[in-house]
Write an enzyme that holds these catalytic residues in place. Structure first.
Site, PDB file in Angstrom:
ATOM      1  N   CYS A 163       1.015  -1.216   0.056  1.00 63.93           N
ATOM      2  CA  CYS A 163      -0.102  -0.157  -0.134  1.00 63.93           C
ATOM      3  C   CYS A 163       0.910   1.379   0.003  1.00 63.93           C
ATOM      4  O   CYS A 163       1.268   1.651   0.885  1.00 63.93           O
ATOM      5  CB  CYS A 163      -0.999  -0.013   1.056  1.00 63.93           C
ATOM      6  SG  CYS A 163      -2.022   1.511   1.373  1.00 63.93           S
ATOM      7  N   CYS A 215      -0.369   4.196   1.963  1.00 62.47           N
ATOM      8  CA  CYS A 215      -0.303   4.144   3.639  1.00 62.47           C
ATOM      9  C   CYS A 215       1.168   4.310   3.907  1.00 62.47           C
ATOM     10  O   CYS A 215       1.546   4.749   4.875  1.00 62.47           O
ATOM     11  CB  CYS A 215      -0.642   2.422   4.174  1.00 62.47           C
ATOM     12  SG  CYS A 215      -2.408   1.871   3.315  1.00 62.47           S
ATOM     13  N   ASP A 216       1.940   3.665   3.384  1.00 63.07           N
ATOM     14  CA  ASP A 216       3.423   3.500   3.674  1.00 63.07           C
ATOM     15  C   ASP A 216       4.428   4.494   2.841  1.00 63.07           C
ATOM     16  O   ASP A 216       5.593   4.454   3.413  1.00 63.07           O
ATOM     17  CB  ASP A 216       3.726   2.099   3.718  1.00 63.07           C
ATOM     18  CG  ASP A 216       3.022   1.079   4.631  1.00 63.07           C
ATOM     19  OD1 ASP A 216       2.512   1.812   5.546  1.00 63.07           O
ATOM     20  OD2 ASP A 216       2.849   0.068   4.374  1.00 63.07           O
TER      21      ASP A 216
HETATM   22  C1  LIG Z   1       0.587  -3.696   5.512  1.00 62.28           C
HETATM   23  C2  LIG Z   1      -0.712  -2.823   5.257  1.00 62.28           C
HETATM   24  C3  LIG Z   1      -0.697  -1.488   6.074  1.00 62.28           C
HETATM   25  C4  LIG Z   1      -1.757  -0.619   5.551  1.00 62.28           C
HETATM   26  N1  LIG Z   1      -1.810   0.609   6.327  1.00 62.28           N
HETATM   27  C5  LIG Z   1      -2.641   1.353   6.223  1.00 62.28           C
HETATM   28  C6  LIG Z   1      -2.514   2.759   6.810  1.00 62.28           C
HETATM   29  O1  LIG Z   1      -1.426   3.161   7.308  1.00 62.28           O
HETATM   30  N2  LIG Z   1      -3.659   3.461   6.612  1.00 62.28           N
HETATM   31  C7  LIG Z   1      -4.665   3.095   6.142  1.00 62.28           C
HETATM   32  O2  LIG Z   1      -5.957   3.818   6.304  1.00 62.28           O
HETATM   33  N3  LIG Z   1      -4.902   1.859   5.506  1.00 62.28           N
HETATM   34  C8  LIG Z   1      -3.683   1.104   5.649  1.00 62.28           C
HETATM   35  N4  LIG Z   1      -4.019  -0.115   4.986  1.00 62.28           N
HETATM   36  C9  LIG Z   1      -5.256  -0.479   4.424  1.00 62.28           C
HETATM   37  C10 LIG Z   1      -6.125  -0.891   5.425  1.00 62.28           C
HETATM   38  O3  LIG Z   1      -5.650  -1.945   6.368  1.00 62.28           O
HETATM   39  C11 LIG Z   1      -7.575  -1.657   4.787  1.00 62.28           C
HETATM   40  O4  LIG Z   1      -8.123  -0.588   4.019  1.00 62.28           O
HETATM   41  C12 LIG Z   1      -8.479  -1.627   5.782  1.00 62.28           C
HETATM   42  O5  LIG Z   1      -7.954  -2.563   6.782  1.00 62.28           O
HETATM   43  C13 LIG Z   1      -9.914  -2.573   5.328  1.00 62.28           C
HETATM   44  O6  LIG Z   1     -10.813  -2.634   6.434  1.00 62.28           O
HETATM   45  P1  LIG Z   1     -11.818  -3.622   6.382  1.00 62.28           P
HETATM   46  O7  LIG Z   1     -12.582  -3.575   7.518  1.00 62.28           O
HETATM   47  O8  LIG Z   1     -12.628  -3.424   5.180  1.00 62.28           O
HETATM   48  O9  LIG Z   1     -11.173  -5.219   6.132  1.00 62.28           O
HETATM   49  P2  LIG Z   1      -9.876  -5.808   6.830  1.00 62.28           P
HETATM   50  O10 LIG Z   1      -9.036  -4.881   7.800  1.00 62.28           O
HETATM   51  O11 LIG Z   1      -9.257  -6.523   5.633  1.00 62.28           O
HETATM   52  O12 LIG Z   1     -10.588  -6.840   7.775  1.00 62.28           O
HETATM   53  C14 LIG Z   1     -11.425  -7.991   7.202  1.00 62.28           C
HETATM   54  C15 LIG Z   1     -11.835  -8.620   8.379  1.00 62.28           C
HETATM   55  O13 LIG Z   1     -12.657  -9.802   7.747  1.00 62.28           O
HETATM   56  C16 LIG Z   1     -12.522 -11.128   8.547  1.00 62.28           C
HETATM   57  N5  LIG Z   1     -12.904 -11.991   7.776  1.00 62.28           N
HETATM   58  C17 LIG Z   1     -12.620 -12.378   6.304  1.00 62.28           C
HETATM   59  N6  LIG Z   1     -13.300 -13.522   6.116  1.00 62.28           N
HETATM   60  C18 LIG Z   1     -14.223 -13.742   6.965  1.00 62.28           C
HETATM   61  C19 LIG Z   1     -15.233 -14.835   7.150  1.00 62.28           C
HETATM   62  N7  LIG Z   1     -15.499 -15.595   6.302  1.00 62.28           N
HETATM   63  N8  LIG Z   1     -15.834 -14.916   8.483  1.00 62.28           N
HETATM   64  C20 LIG Z   1     -15.380 -13.969   9.368  1.00 62.28           C
HETATM   65  N9  LIG Z   1     -14.663 -12.784   9.186  1.00 62.28           N
HETATM   66  C21 LIG Z   1     -13.935 -12.865   8.072  1.00 62.28           C
HETATM   67  C22 LIG Z   1     -10.843 -10.960   8.829  1.00 62.28           C
HETATM   68  O14 LIG Z   1     -10.474 -11.732   9.646  1.00 62.28           O
HETATM   69  C23 LIG Z   1     -10.631  -9.518   9.215  1.00 62.28           C
HETATM   70  O15 LIG Z   1     -10.923  -9.382  10.528  1.00 62.28           O
HETATM   71  C24 LIG Z   1      -2.886  -1.067   4.978  1.00 62.28           C
HETATM   72  C25 LIG Z   1      -2.980  -2.448   4.779  1.00 62.28           C
HETATM   73  C26 LIG Z   1      -1.925  -3.196   4.663  1.00 62.28           C
HETATM   74  C27 LIG Z   1      -2.137  -4.617   4.100  1.00 62.28           C
END
Ligand SMILES: Cc1cc2nc3c(=O)[nH]c(=O)nc-3n(C[C@H](O)[C@H](O)[C@H](O)COP(=O)(O)OP(=O)(O)OC[C@H]3O[C@@H](n4cnc5c(N)ncnc54)[C@H](O)[C@@H]3O)c2cc1C
Length: 329
Positions: free
Chosen positions: A142, A145-146
């Protein structure tokens, strides 16, 4: 033996990232008594990163795992039930007011009036052992992000699609030099995007090149690359290695029931979080292949809870009207 009773809840939230927990905060405060399942990655993608510097409200920045514990605590403060468990199967109703069913860890079923899907998306990596070892130490999926951590430094971006071009141009604004590695002799990106990166002076595009090994003990110091035509290898000095080869939305269990785009992202209607089925809402990265940020995921999480609350409200109104009609008949 008596048939085991299936638990029924008003609002089931699948996923424990910023979208899931924000939906939970809003749903709990609206008395929907949400029940949330965390999946295999409690806290979501942010638990795999150290510094989050762009989430409002944390002026000094915060590390991802701590931030997500705070999200969870805030959701629990208003009564969200957080359960460790994976939803492995769903049976979604097509009827307005219908009851949806979800199966936990291939075992018991749970029924819900509304479901908020916040299962996120998983970034694709090349699968190199050195890349996995240095994740969080200069290897990132990302740039937004980084990228800031590599201000003034040299970095590399892998990928040849629109996203790779976006990430390379974003990094070129911050970094000293960006080397783009494109596996083929041309990019998959649109012509407009290609021209954009070709015109940026501090981006060097290396066609027919692939990463072989990320170099460095604890942090990225360089990259061994190979020309896949001539088989010549070389080492370039970089401090950041950015993957831009796509994401896989976690939507396998919804296939055939919910509308998705070609890449598997859930489709939502207009500005809402409504899916094609009544009472089923999608929030966060699982429905967003464009922004993929914690703050946008949290934003759509709040929208999903509001949409769920309004949906339940509208159903209750209809049920109330039907009851009144049958009494007066
Ligand atoms: C290394 C890294 C660094 C990042 N740094 C930043 C940053 O500095 N700032 C920023 O804004 N964004 C950052 N991001 C992006 C950010 O993490 C994502 O945009 C954000 O986490 C998305 O949130 P979400 O809730 O949609 O999904 P996610 O955070 O992907 O969470 C998905 C959840 O769903 C759960 N899940 C999946 N399938 C199932 C299932 N079948 N049953 C039950 N649970 C399930 C998983 O266990 C998880 O808890 C970063 C991403 C990465 C990979």
């Amino acid at each position: 033996m008596a048939k085991e009773e299936i638990r029924r809840v008003k609002c089931l939230i699948i996923g424990s990232g910023p979208a899931g927990y924000t939906a939970a905060i809003y749903a709990a405060r609206a008395d929907l008594n949400p029940v949330l399942y965390t999946g295999l990655e409690p806290g979501g993608q942010l638990t795999t990163t150290t510094d989050v510097d762009n989430y409002p409200g944390y002026p000094k920045g915060i590390d991802g795992p701590t931030m997500m514990v705070e999200f969870q605590q805030q959701a629990e403060r208003f009564g969200t039930e957080v359960n460790i468990g994976m939803i492995t199967e769903v049976e979604l109703s097509k009827e307005t007011g219908g009851i949806h069913r979800a199966r936990v860890d291939n075992k018991e079923w749970i029924e819900a009036q509304t479901i908020i899907i916040a299962t996120g998306a998983t970034a694709k990596y090349l699968g190199l052992p050195s890349e996995q070892r240095l994740r969080g130490g200069g290897v990132s999926a990302c740039a937004v992000c980084d990228g800031f951590f590599y201000k003034g430094m040299d970095v590399a971006v892998v990928g040849g699609g629109d996203t790779a071009c976006e990430e390379a141009s974003y990094l070129a604004n911050i970094c000293n030099k960006v080397t783009m590695l494109v596996r083929r002799d041309e990019m998959r990106a649109s012509k407009a995007m290609q021209h954009r990166v070709e015109r940026i002076e501090n981006i060097e595009i290396k066609y027919n090149h692939e990463a072989v090994e990320v170099l460095g003990e604890n942090t990225v110091e360089g990259l061994k690359i190979i020309n896949n035509q001539t088989k010549e290898t070389e080492e370039i000095k970089i401090s950041g290695f950015f993957l831009a080869i796509g994401h896989t939305p976690n939507t396998e269990i919804f296939k055939g029931q919910l509308d998705m785009d070609d890449a598997g992202y859930l489709l939502t209607k207009g500005k809402s979080t409504k899916t094609n089925l009544p009472g089923v809402f999608a929030a966060g990265d699982v429905q967003d292949n464009e922004y993929r940020q914690a703050v946008t995921a949290a934003g759509t999480g709040s929208m999903a809870a509001l949409d769920a609350e309004r949906y339940i409200g509208s159903i209750e109104e209809v049920l109330e009207e039907e009851k009144e009609k049958s009494v007066s008949a």
